[in-house]
Scaffold this active site. Structure first.
Site, PDB file in Angstrom:
ATOM      1  N   HIS A 223       0.792  -1.239   0.000  1.00 59.90           N
ATOM      2  CA  HIS A 223       0.000   0.000   0.000  1.00 59.90           C
ATOM      3  C   HIS A 223       0.824   1.289   0.000  1.00 59.90           C
ATOM      4  O   HIS A 223       0.274   2.368  -0.141  1.00 59.90           O
ATOM      5  CB  HIS A 223      -0.965   0.033   1.196  1.00 59.90           C
ATOM      6  CG  HIS A 223      -0.296   0.364   2.505  1.00 59.90           C
ATOM      7  ND1 HIS A 223       0.296  -0.585   3.301  1.00 59.90           N
ATOM      8  CD2 HIS A 223      -0.116   1.549   3.143  1.00 59.90           C
ATOM      9  CE1 HIS A 223       0.800  -0.014   4.378  1.00 59.90           C
ATOM     10  NE2 HIS A 223       0.576   1.290   4.312  1.00 59.90           N
TER      11      HIS A 223
HETATM   12  C1  UD1 Z   1      -2.143   5.939   5.281  1.00 57.78           C
HETATM   13  C2  UD1 Z   1      -0.902   6.488   5.951  1.00 57.78           C
HETATM   14  C3  UD1 Z   1       0.182   5.408   5.970  1.00 57.78           C
HETATM   15  C4  UD1 Z   1      -0.335   4.134   6.601  1.00 57.78           C
HETATM   16  C5  UD1 Z   1      -1.625   3.696   5.924  1.00 57.78           C
HETATM   17  C6  UD1 Z   1      -2.207   2.527   6.656  1.00 57.78           C
HETATM   18  C7  UD1 Z   1      -0.493   8.889   5.611  1.00 57.78           C
HETATM   19  C8  UD1 Z   1       0.318   9.896   4.882  1.00 57.78           C
HETATM   20  N1  UD1 Z   1      -0.356   7.625   5.195  1.00 57.78           N
HETATM   21  O1  UD1 Z   1      -1.810   5.635   3.941  1.00 57.78           O
HETATM   22  O2  UD1 Z   1       1.265   5.871   6.745  1.00 57.78           O
HETATM   23  O3  UD1 Z   1       0.630   3.129   6.453  1.00 57.78           O
HETATM   24  O4  UD1 Z   1      -2.574   4.773   5.955  1.00 57.78           O
HETATM   25  O5  UD1 Z   1      -3.104   1.807   5.886  1.00 57.78           O
HETATM   26  O6  UD1 Z   1      -1.191   9.244   6.513  1.00 57.78           O
HETATM   27  N2  UD1 Z   1      -8.851   4.950   0.404  1.00 57.78           N
HETATM   28  C9  UD1 Z   1     -10.099   4.399   0.229  1.00 57.78           C
HETATM   29  N3  UD1 Z   1     -10.828   4.100   1.347  1.00 57.78           N
HETATM   30  C10 UD1 Z   1     -10.387   4.327   2.603  1.00 57.78           C
HETATM   31  C11 UD1 Z   1      -9.122   4.890   2.762  1.00 57.78           C
HETATM   32  C12 UD1 Z   1      -8.357   5.195   1.660  1.00 57.78           C
HETATM   33  O7  UD1 Z   1     -10.549   4.180  -0.880  1.00 57.78           O
HETATM   34  O8  UD1 Z   1     -11.112   4.018   3.569  1.00 57.78           O
HETATM   35  C13 UD1 Z   1      -8.032   5.244  -0.809  1.00 57.78           C
HETATM   36  C14 UD1 Z   1      -8.306   6.640  -1.373  1.00 57.78           C
HETATM   37  O9  UD1 Z   1      -8.210   6.545  -2.763  1.00 57.78           O
HETATM   38  C15 UD1 Z   1      -7.143   7.439  -0.825  1.00 57.78           C
HETATM   39  C16 UD1 Z   1      -6.027   6.405  -0.809  1.00 57.78           C
HETATM   40  O10 UD1 Z   1      -6.664   5.175  -0.458  1.00 57.78           O
HETATM   41  O11 UD1 Z   1      -6.818   8.551  -1.619  1.00 57.78           O
HETATM   42  C17 UD1 Z   1      -4.946   6.726   0.205  1.00 57.78           C
HETATM   43  O12 UD1 Z   1      -5.493   6.910   1.503  1.00 57.78           O
HETATM   44  P1  UD1 Z   1      -4.702   7.777   2.602  1.00 57.78           P
HETATM   45  O13 UD1 Z   1      -5.388   7.679   3.910  1.00 57.78           O
HETATM   46  O14 UD1 Z   1      -4.419   9.142   2.077  1.00 57.78           O
HETATM   47  O15 UD1 Z   1      -3.297   7.075   2.685  1.00 57.78           O
HETATM   48  P2  UD1 Z   1      -2.913   5.543   2.823  1.00 57.78           P
HETATM   49  O16 UD1 Z   1      -2.206   5.124   1.607  1.00 57.78           O
HETATM   50  O17 UD1 Z   1      -4.087   4.755   3.287  1.00 57.78           O
HETATM   51  N1  UDP Z   2      -4.373  -5.349   8.561  1.00 60.81           N
HETATM   52  C1  UDP Z   2      -5.684  -5.815   8.608  1.00 60.81           C
HETATM   53  N2  UDP Z   2      -6.291  -6.163   7.419  1.00 60.81           N
HETATM   54  C2  UDP Z   2      -5.647  -6.082   6.223  1.00 60.81           C
HETATM   55  C3  UDP Z   2      -4.311  -5.605   6.194  1.00 60.81           C
HETATM   56  C4  UDP Z   2      -3.701  -5.232   7.389  1.00 60.81           C
HETATM   57  O1  UDP Z   2      -6.281  -5.923   9.677  1.00 60.81           O
HETATM   58  O2  UDP Z   2      -6.258  -6.409   5.198  1.00 60.81           O
HETATM   59  C5  UDP Z   2      -3.735  -4.954   9.832  1.00 60.81           C
HETATM   60  C6  UDP Z   2      -2.424  -5.643  10.132  1.00 60.81           C
HETATM   61  O3  UDP Z   2      -2.650  -6.879  10.773  1.00 60.81           O
HETATM   62  C7  UDP Z   2      -1.725  -4.629  11.012  1.00 60.81           C
HETATM   63  C8  UDP Z   2      -2.199  -3.299  10.455  1.00 60.81           C
HETATM   64  O4  UDP Z   2      -3.391  -3.582   9.722  1.00 60.81           O
HETATM   65  O5  UDP Z   2      -2.160  -4.745  12.350  1.00 60.81           O
HETATM   66  C9  UDP Z   2      -1.169  -2.701   9.535  1.00 60.81           C
HETATM   67  O6  UDP Z   2      -1.728  -1.614   8.877  1.00 60.81           O
HETATM   68  P1  UDP Z   2      -1.245  -1.099   7.455  1.00 60.81           P
HETATM   69  O7  UDP Z   2      -0.458  -2.144   6.779  1.00 60.81           O
HETATM   70  O8  UDP Z   2      -2.438  -0.557   6.774  1.00 60.81           O
HETATM   71  O9  UDP Z   2      -0.361   0.176   7.842  1.00 60.81           O
HETATM   72  P2  UDP Z   2       1.124   0.393   8.402  1.00 60.81           P
HETATM   73  O10 UDP Z   2       1.342  -0.506   9.554  1.00 60.81           O
HETATM   74  O11 UDP Z   2       2.067   0.158   7.273  1.00 60.81           O
HETATM   75  O12 UDP Z   2       1.136   1.831   8.768  1.00 60.81           O
END
Ligand code: UD1
Ligand code: UDP
Length: 389
Positions: A219
């Site tokens: 991601h």
């Molecule tokens: C964010 C965090 C990242 C973390 C990740 C965990 C920042 C800068 N990044 O990244 O550090 O590892 O969350 O998962 O804060 N989207 C959906 N539905 C949702 C959420 C997101 O469709 O419920 C899509 C949207 O297109 C959005 C994109 O995902 O633009 C990115 O979402 P965003 O929250 O900006 O960043 P993440 O990549 O999720």
């Molecule tokens: N996780 C989850 N479902 C998924 C993918 C990840 O519950 O489909 C959980 C995972 O077990 C961990 C957390 O989400 O506890 C990690 O989050 P993510 O990878 O989104 O973000 P990061 O840790 O890189 O910030």
């Protein structure tokens, strides 16, 4: 009664907050009252709501519904919303997790109002400021009054930036308290690990057998937003499935599923989606995820949390990034940094699948990080729990 406002927004923060909320309810309900604010950064049911239900986290008192936007717009809107809450609630602490834009907004709102900031998962560094998370965590650490650090490396990182451990209270943002307390995600795993096997049927639904599949998550923006990096990673996954005889399970973050088809060359996309032994599935719940992690033979990921969970479950991990904040995993030989390089990913997978003996010394504390944090916020001595060296 100590009053705290907890900010969550992204999936991993909701999961981490479960451990602290549970500990407050179980052990400190007479001493700490918690108000949970959801920024709305993650909003799909399977990125947010599912965790509140499954991990029995109290419903947020307020959801700011900020949602997806550019970094500046998202952070700015969160800052406005959180500041309004803090002005009304006037908490003793604002509690923040990790390194997302929700963390940054909370840190700015807190320090500007001189409300002490508590940063859980402080001190982590990738030394790569191209990562939005690196900026967020540096800014948050430097705005914090209490910094709770999961690893020894985190303490060393903070010391290099001028932070001091061992100072005594009262702590302030100019004279913060820095504590090595273990990892709050480890608290959760201890609590939920056994339950995951009993309460989920994902393994049966996907017809997966123990140690016969590889689990993968992708991601990070530098992977999803680069056609070349996505191509390298997906080619490696296809190769591993086709040549090493293992199924692959990929719970897809919405960010990744949205760009997958347009990002990959047509032929590679068909090779991926036409392969019945590659399970491209929507994001799974936490219990489903840990059931998968416990049963997989190998984990490939660019996630921070998933790297750690792999280690907790004594599974080797191939890191799909150029570096990691969780350097101990690599130093102990349980992780290999393969970046988004098809050859390196395949080589790392082959190496781990030979079942070379691996060591997983305990580096993430004793599973009582949340209790430690509560006691420090209350100004109590955390007797009898994790005493890092
Ligand atoms: C964010 C965090 C990242 C973390 C990740 C965990 C920042 C800068 N990044 O990244 O550090 O590892 O969350 O998962 O804060 N989207 C959906 N539905 C949702 C959420 C997101 O469709 O419920 C899509 C949207 O297109 C959005 C994109 O995902 O633009 C990115 O979402 P965003 O929250 O900006 O960043 P993440 O990549 O999720
Ligand atoms: N996780 C989850 N479902 C998924 C993918 C990840 O519950 O489909 C959980 C995972 O077990 C961990 C957390 O989400 O506890 C990690 O989050 P993510 O990878 O989104 O973000 P990061 O840790 O890189 O910030």
């Amino acid at each position: 009664m100590l009053k705290i406002v907890t900010i969550v927004g992204a999936r991993p923060q909701i999961i981490k907050a479960a451990a602290l909320s549970r500990t407050i309810r179980k052990m400190f309900s007479d001493e700490i009252s918690e108000i949970i604010i959801h920024t709305g950064q993650h909003y799909d049911n399977n990125m947010s709501e599912v965790f509140f239900e499954e991990l029995e986290i109290p419903k947020p008192h307020l959801n700011l519904h900020i949602g997806s936007a550019s970094h500046g717009e998202q952070t700015a809107q969160m800052l406005i919303g959180i500041e309004k809450v803090l002005l009304v609630e006037k908490p003793d602490y604002i509690v923040l997790y990790g390194d997302t834009n929700s963390t940054l907004a909370g840190a700015l709102a807190g320090i500007k109002l001189q409300i002490p900031v508590v940063h859980i998962e402080a001190g982590l560094r990738s030394f790569n400021k191209n990562m939005p998370e690196e900026i967020n965590r540096i800014m948050c650490d430097h705005a914090s009054t209490l910094l709770f650090v999961p690893t020894k490396t985190g303490i060393e990182n903070l010391e290099r930036e001028g932070f001091k451990t061992g100072s005594s209270s009262p702590y302030t943002s100019d004279r913060p308290g820095v504590f090595h307390c273990g990892d709050i995600m480890f608290d959760n795993l201890i609590h939920f690990s056994e339950m995951a096997g009993r309460k989920t049927d994902i393994l049966q639904n996907l017809n997966l057998k123990e140690k016969e599949f590889v689990l993968c998550t992708i991601h990070r923006d530098n992977n999803t937003d680069s056609h070349e990096r996505m191509k390298q990673i997906i080619s490696a996954l296809c190769y591993i499935q086709e040549n090493l005889g293992l199924e692959i399970v990929i719970p897809l973050h919405p960010r990744t599923s949205k760009i997958m088809e347009s990002s990959l060359p047509k032929e590679l996309y068909r090779r991926l989606t036409g392969n019945r032994n590659i399970h491209l599935i929507p994001p799974v719940s936490y219990l489903e995820m840990i059931a998968l992690e416990k049963t997989a033979c190998l984990i490939l990921t660019d996630s921070g949390g998933v790297q750690k969970e792999a280690y907790f479950f004594k599974k080797p991990v191939v890191v799909l990034r150029p570096e990691t904040e969780w350097v101990e995993i690599v130093e102990n030989g349980a992780g290999i940094i393969a970046d988004a390089d098809e050859d390196k990913i395949v080589e790392a997978a082959k190496y781990f699948l030979k079942n070379n003996p691996l060591a997983f010394p305990e580096i993430f504390g004793d599973g009582h990080a949340a209790e430690f944090i509560c006691r420090m916020m209350l100004g109590q001595k955390p007797n009898g729990i994790y005493k890092p060296d």
